[in-house]
Design a protein around this motif. Sequence first.
Motif, PDB file in Angstrom:
ATOM      1  N   MET A   1       0.845  -1.197   0.000  1.00 10.71           N
ATOM      2  CA  MET A   1       0.000   0.000   0.000  1.00 10.71           C
ATOM      3  C   MET A   1       0.884   1.252   0.000  1.00 10.71           C
ATOM      4  N   PRO A   2       0.694   2.175  -0.933  1.00 11.94           N
ATOM      5  CA  PRO A   2       1.492   3.408  -0.939  1.00 11.94           C
ATOM      6  C   PRO A   2       1.234   4.225   0.320  1.00 11.94           C
ATOM      7  N   GLN A   3       2.254   5.018   0.700  1.00  3.13           N
ATOM      8  CA  GLN A   3       2.148   5.821   1.922  1.00  3.13           C
ATOM      9  C   GLN A   3       0.962   6.783   1.874  1.00  3.13           C
ATOM     10  N   LEU A   4       0.751   7.434   0.729  1.00  2.00           N
ATOM     11  CA  LEU A   4      -0.337   8.413   0.638  1.00  2.00           C
ATOM     12  C   LEU A   4      -1.696   7.756   0.885  1.00  2.00           C
ATOM     13  N   GLU A   5      -1.871   6.556   0.347  1.00  2.00           N
ATOM     14  CA  GLU A   5      -3.130   5.834   0.555  1.00  2.00           C
ATOM     15  C   GLU A   5      -3.298   5.466   2.029  1.00  2.00           C
ATOM     16  N   PHE A   6      -2.213   5.014   2.640  1.00  2.00           N
ATOM     17  CA  PHE A   6      -2.258   4.643   4.054  1.00  2.00           C
ATOM     18  C   PHE A   6      -2.612   5.853   4.917  1.00  2.00           C
ATOM     19  N   LEU A   7      -1.959   6.990   4.649  1.00  2.00           N
ATOM     20  CA  LEU A   7      -2.200   8.185   5.454  1.00  2.00           C
ATOM     21  C   LEU A   7      -3.609   8.727   5.241  1.00  2.00           C
ATOM     22  N   GLN A   8      -4.140   8.579   4.030  1.00  2.00           N
ATOM     23  CA  GLN A   8      -5.513   8.996   3.788  1.00  2.00           C
ATOM     24  C   GLN A   8      -6.481   8.147   4.618  1.00  2.00           C
ATOM     25  N   GLN A   9      -6.184   6.854   4.725  1.00  2.00           N
ATOM     26  CA  GLN A   9      -7.006   5.973   5.562  1.00  2.00           C
ATOM     27  C   GLN A   9      -6.941   6.399   7.032  1.00  2.00           C
ATOM     28  N   ILE A  10      -5.741   6.792   7.483  1.00  2.00           N
ATOM     29  CA  ILE A  10      -5.575   7.264   8.857  1.00  2.00           C
ATOM     30  C   ILE A  10      -6.444   8.503   9.091  1.00  2.00           C
ATOM     31  N   ARG A  11      -6.432   9.428   8.150  1.00  2.00           N
ATOM     32  CA  ARG A  11      -7.241  10.648   8.278  1.00  2.00           C
ATOM     33  C   ARG A  11      -8.731  10.312   8.340  1.00  2.00           C
ATOM     34  N   GLU A  12      -9.155   9.396   7.489  1.00  2.00           N
ATOM     35  CA  GLU A  12     -10.579   9.030   7.458  1.00  2.00           C
ATOM     36  C   GLU A  12     -11.006   8.350   8.764  1.00  2.00           C
ATOM     37  N   LYS A  13     -10.145   7.458   9.273  1.00  2.00           N
ATOM     38  CA  LYS A  13     -10.458   6.796  10.539  1.00  2.00           C
ATOM     39  C   LYS A  13     -10.497   7.804  11.686  1.00  2.00           C
ATOM     40  N   ALA A  14      -9.578   8.782  11.644  1.00  2.00           N
ATOM     41  CA  ALA A  14      -9.525   9.797  12.696  1.00  2.00           C
ATOM     42  C   ALA A  14     -10.802  10.626  12.718  1.00  2.00           C
ATOM     43  N   SER A  15     -11.321  10.948  11.555  1.00  2.00           N
ATOM     44  CA  SER A  15     -12.512  11.801  11.486  1.00  2.00           C
ATOM     45  C   SER A  15     -13.719  11.144  12.156  1.00  2.00           C
ATOM     46  N   ILE A  16     -13.744   9.819  12.170  1.00  2.00           N
ATOM     47  CA  ILE A  16     -14.853   9.089  12.803  1.00  2.00           C
ATOM     48  C   ILE A  16     -14.787   9.217  14.325  1.00  2.00           C
ATOM     49  N   ARG A  17     -13.569   9.371  14.864  1.00  2.00           N
ATOM     50  CA  ARG A  17     -13.381   9.339  16.316  1.00  2.00           C
ATOM     51  C   ARG A  17     -13.714  10.663  17.003  1.00  2.00           C
TER      52      ARG A  17
END
Length: 327
Positions: A1-17
Amino acid sequence: MPQLEFLQQIREKASIRKKTIVLPESHDERVLKAAEILTKEKIASIITLGNEHKIRTDAQRIGVDLQNIRIIDPEKSDRLSDFANFFYNKRKHKGVTIDQARETVKRDLFFGAMMVSEGMADGSVSGSIATTADVTRAALFCVGLKEGISILSSFFIMVLPEKTYTFADCAVNPNPNAEQLADIAISTADNHKKLIGEEPYIAMLSFSTKGSAEHEMVDKVRQATQLVKSKRPDLNVDGELQFDAAVVASVAKKKAPESVVAGKANVLIFPDLNSGNIGYKIAQRLGKAEAIGPINQGLKKPFFDLSRGCNVDDIVNTAAIACLMAE
């Protein structure tokens, strides 16, 4: 998984919290720009610290929208006296006076740390201007270590196309003892699960696999492994394991056939800073892994240190990681 894709997932998960992050260094333009992104993308609720007039003037000058961003001036805060008393009681045994405590908690780093300690924020991200030593002092003096954890440490997320690993400790502790190494492993495993979302398989690394060599450095890794098992029997951990036995299934079958971790480790715990720092840089430079970090761990709540050379995206991504690591 490319870093940008991984970090985008982190941002999306964070927004839920829906966590609240304090950014103390609002006198840095990068921080104000990051605060705007974090707010507009709804990654986190943001608090900045400092003189409100100056912050608003700076924001207007650089075209940053501060709507929905809370600004607190430590010098005018109604919590200043409470924070000063708290800090004084924590540090008076070191000779700190109440006046010194008050001056200390007026500083943005320490005021932010007190906010995190007192539950006014879920985490803090700083260090774009402050030194690592200052950030670490604020973290340890005000936030403190998590119960049962003896050491502040760090980890890197290593993103490869086929798998994401967590490496520790590659940045903070030169030569942890067995107890400290065990706590580094426990902290890293918990954070691997929070950030990667998968079950951790912890390899306690060494130049020996299951008794292939005898040395005091190997003994330390064996002792640390047993301490992890006794403190956290729920975790999958094994050691001592060489790197190839930890991550290559065919090698694991030959060297450690009975191991539940060998061949499928995703959390790699290095025995000291020499091996950890060299290891992550080899993976990054020759193995082409994307390295995210170092990220502080072991504290009661996230209190993260940035590189002073960081960019706006680094601040945003670190704040998103803080949201996921917050309880």
